[in-house]
Scaffold this active site. Structure first.
Site, PDB file in Angstrom:
ATOM      1  N   THR A   1       0.911  -1.418  -0.158  1.00  0.00           N
ATOM      2  CA  THR A   1      -0.192   0.217   0.069  1.00  0.00           C
ATOM      3  C   THR A   1       1.097   0.968   0.034  1.00  0.00           C
ATOM      4  O   THR A   1       1.917   1.315   0.294  1.00  0.00           O
ATOM      5  CB  THR A   1      -1.011   0.213   1.183  1.00  0.00           C
ATOM      6  OG1 THR A   1      -2.046  -1.107   0.736  1.00  0.00           O
ATOM      7  CG2 THR A   1      -1.569   1.292   2.057  1.00  0.00           C
TER       8      THR A   1
ATOM      9  N   ARG B   1     -14.839  -6.801   0.222  1.00  0.00           N
ATOM     10  CA  ARG B   1     -14.003  -6.158   1.780  1.00  0.00           C
ATOM     11  C   ARG B   1     -13.430  -4.091   1.595  1.00  0.00           C
ATOM     12  O   ARG B   1     -12.568  -4.458   0.260  1.00  0.00           O
ATOM     13  CB  ARG B   1     -12.849  -6.869   2.192  1.00  0.00           C
ATOM     14  CG  ARG B   1     -11.753  -7.275   2.851  1.00  0.00           C
ATOM     15  CD  ARG B   1     -10.389  -5.781   2.768  1.00  0.00           C
ATOM     16  NE  ARG B   1      -9.617  -5.892   3.937  1.00  0.00           N
ATOM     17  CZ  ARG B   1      -8.681  -4.846   4.027  1.00  0.00           C
ATOM     18  NH1 ARG B   1      -8.625  -4.569   3.342  1.00  0.00           N
ATOM     19  NH2 ARG B   1      -8.158  -5.080   4.863  1.00  0.00           N
TER      20      ARG B   1
ATOM     21  N   GLY C   1     -10.828  -1.821   3.266  1.00  0.00           N
ATOM     22  CA  GLY C   1      -9.773  -1.723   4.718  1.00  0.00           C
ATOM     23  C   GLY C   1      -9.735  -0.378   5.659  1.00  0.00           C
ATOM     24  O   GLY C   1     -10.988   0.443   5.368  1.00  0.00           O
TER      25      GLY C   1
ATOM     26  N   THR D   1       0.315   1.604   7.289  1.00  0.00           N
ATOM     27  CA  THR D   1       0.236   0.667   6.194  1.00  0.00           C
ATOM     28  C   THR D   1       0.022  -0.585   7.321  1.00  0.00           C
ATOM     29  O   THR D   1       0.585  -0.572   8.251  1.00  0.00           O
ATOM     30  CB  THR D   1       1.003   0.039   5.264  1.00  0.00           C
ATOM     31  OG1 THR D   1       0.888  -0.540   4.652  1.00  0.00           O
ATOM     32  CG2 THR D   1       2.169   0.790   5.536  1.00  0.00           C
ATOM     33  N   GLY D   2      -0.831  -1.808   6.456  1.00  0.00           N
ATOM     34  CA  GLY D   2      -0.725  -3.274   7.063  1.00  0.00           C
ATOM     35  C   GLY D   2      -2.180  -3.525   7.432  1.00  0.00           C
ATOM     36  O   GLY D   2      -3.703  -3.106   6.181  1.00  0.00           O
TER      37      GLY D   2
ATOM     38  N   GLY E   1      -5.889  -3.875   7.380  1.00  0.00           N
ATOM     39  CA  GLY E   1      -6.705  -3.039   8.009  1.00  0.00           C
ATOM     40  C   GLY E   1      -7.717  -3.010   8.674  1.00  0.00           C
ATOM     41  O   GLY E   1      -8.123  -2.026   9.378  1.00  0.00           O
TER      42      GLY E   1
HETATM   43  N1  ASP Z   1      -3.955  -1.083   4.893  1.00  0.00           N
HETATM   44  C1  ASP Z   1      -4.102  -2.086   3.352  1.00  0.00           C
HETATM   45  C2  ASP Z   1      -5.934  -2.259   3.805  1.00  0.00           C
HETATM   46  O1  ASP Z   1      -6.154  -3.434   4.397  1.00  0.00           O
HETATM   47  C3  ASP Z   1      -3.097  -2.848   3.029  1.00  0.00           C
HETATM   48  C4  ASP Z   1      -2.053  -2.457   3.295  1.00  0.00           C
HETATM   49  O2  ASP Z   1      -1.435  -1.395   3.865  1.00  0.00           O
HETATM   50  O3  ASP Z   1      -0.748  -3.478   3.460  1.00  0.00           O
HETATM   51  O4  ASP Z   1      -6.477  -2.668   2.869  1.00  0.00           O
END
Ligand code: ASP
Length: 315
Positions: free
Chosen positions: A184, A212, A214, A235-236, A238
């Protein structure tokens, strides 16, 4: 006010042979956004330009090169927030938009804050933003990964209680071991007027359930900005960022007197301790001081501060 710009290209495990490309991609995005700031552009312009550069780079999980849903489509989310006005613009689940952050910016300029799916695409057409063929967003690498990973079930966890796929487990798998996940993207900028803006853009998590959404298009969760405090982009996984309204918490820590770096680190600790979440964030305080932290092995990032000769970049 001193100019500042910071970007991230996703948290997770970037394989060693991708480190240089991931950090170069982030640096190029900062350079593009910095040019916008030097030309007198606003923090909104800088964030949009930097994120568009990352959306157009097929090595990142946003715009072109996004990960695919269980049924093999790119569904994109993006959002940004103007700390000056507290205006928010975001889109979710769009499939025919090459640069979702551009559309999010158009939403920010409208009476709305968040538009989804077909309605968001209708809004794009009305705003003069061309729709693309959904296949243009899908790279060979992501299609191959979808075929390999999800159709054959080799890294998909089946949750028998729900008679289907455990998307949470798939996401954790991505963050730890997906060698084609490059993240992301997000950006935070402070402009000459002291305006702070934060934004983010993503394809979400691989093998996500259709529909879905996030944290990335949700203000306060995936991004947040407020005059006097700063801006943050996350980022992570979500779902965990939504549970904790994590971006907002980082700003609250700054409001409580933490430095930018302390706020970044404390927020990431909270993510791990409270919900076992994985990810990272970048932020700028109101004076443009940078902070970034992650609780994953890597996170691509770059930043440029007024007076520096060149951007700092790394993973
Ligand atoms: N935060 C993003 C989500 O959950 C994914 C990511 O940051 O890698 O959609």
């Amino acid at each position: 006010m001193a100019l500042a710009l910071i970007v991230h290209g996703g948290a997770g495990t970037i394989p060693a042979d991708r480190h240089a490309a991931a950090s170069a991609g982030c640096r190029a995005a900062v350079e593009a956004g910095w040019r916008a700031l030097l030309a007198g552009g606003s923090a909104l312009d800088a964030v949009q330009v930097a994120i568009m550069a990352l959306e157009d780079n097929p090595g990142f999980n946003a715009g072109t090169g996004a990960v695919l849903t269980l049924d093999g489509r790119a569904e994109l989310d993006a959002g940004l927030m103007d700390g000056e006005t507290l205006d928010v613009g975001a889109v979710a689940g769009v499939q025919r938009i090459k640069n979702p952050i551009r559309l999010a910016r158009a939403v920010l300029a409208s009476p709305h804050a968040l538009l989804v799916g077909a309605g968001a695409e209708q809004f794009a057409t009305d705003a003069g933003i061309a729709l693309c063929d959904p296949e243009e967003l899908v790279t060979e690498a992501q299609r191959a990964r979808w075929r390999r990973g999800y159709r054959e079930g080799d890294d998909v966890n089946v949750d028998p209680a729900h008679g289907g796929l455990d998307v949470g487990a798939v996401a954790a798998e991505h963050l730890h071991a997906d060698d084609t996940k490059h993240g992301t993207v997000g950006a935070v900028a402070v402009d000459a007027q002291g305006r702070v803006v934060a934004g983010a853009s993503t394809g979400g998590i691989g093998a996500k359930h259709p529909g879905r959404v996030g944290d990335t298009p949700l203000a306060g969760c995936g991004f947040a900005a407020e005059r006097g405090l700063g801006g943050v982009s996350c980022t992570g996984h979500g779902e965990d960022f939504i549970r904790l309204t994590l971006a907002r918490r980082a700003l609250d820590l700054i409001a409580g007197g933490r430095s930018a770096q302390q706020a970044a680190e404390e927020t990431m600790r909270l993510l791990g301790e409270r919900v076992g979440g994985l990810g990272g964030l970048v932020l700028l305080d109101a004076d443009g001081r940078p902070g970034f932290a992650r609780n994953t092995p890597t996170m691509a990032y770059s930043y440029m501060l007024e007076g520096a000769d060149a951007p700092v970049a790394g993973v």
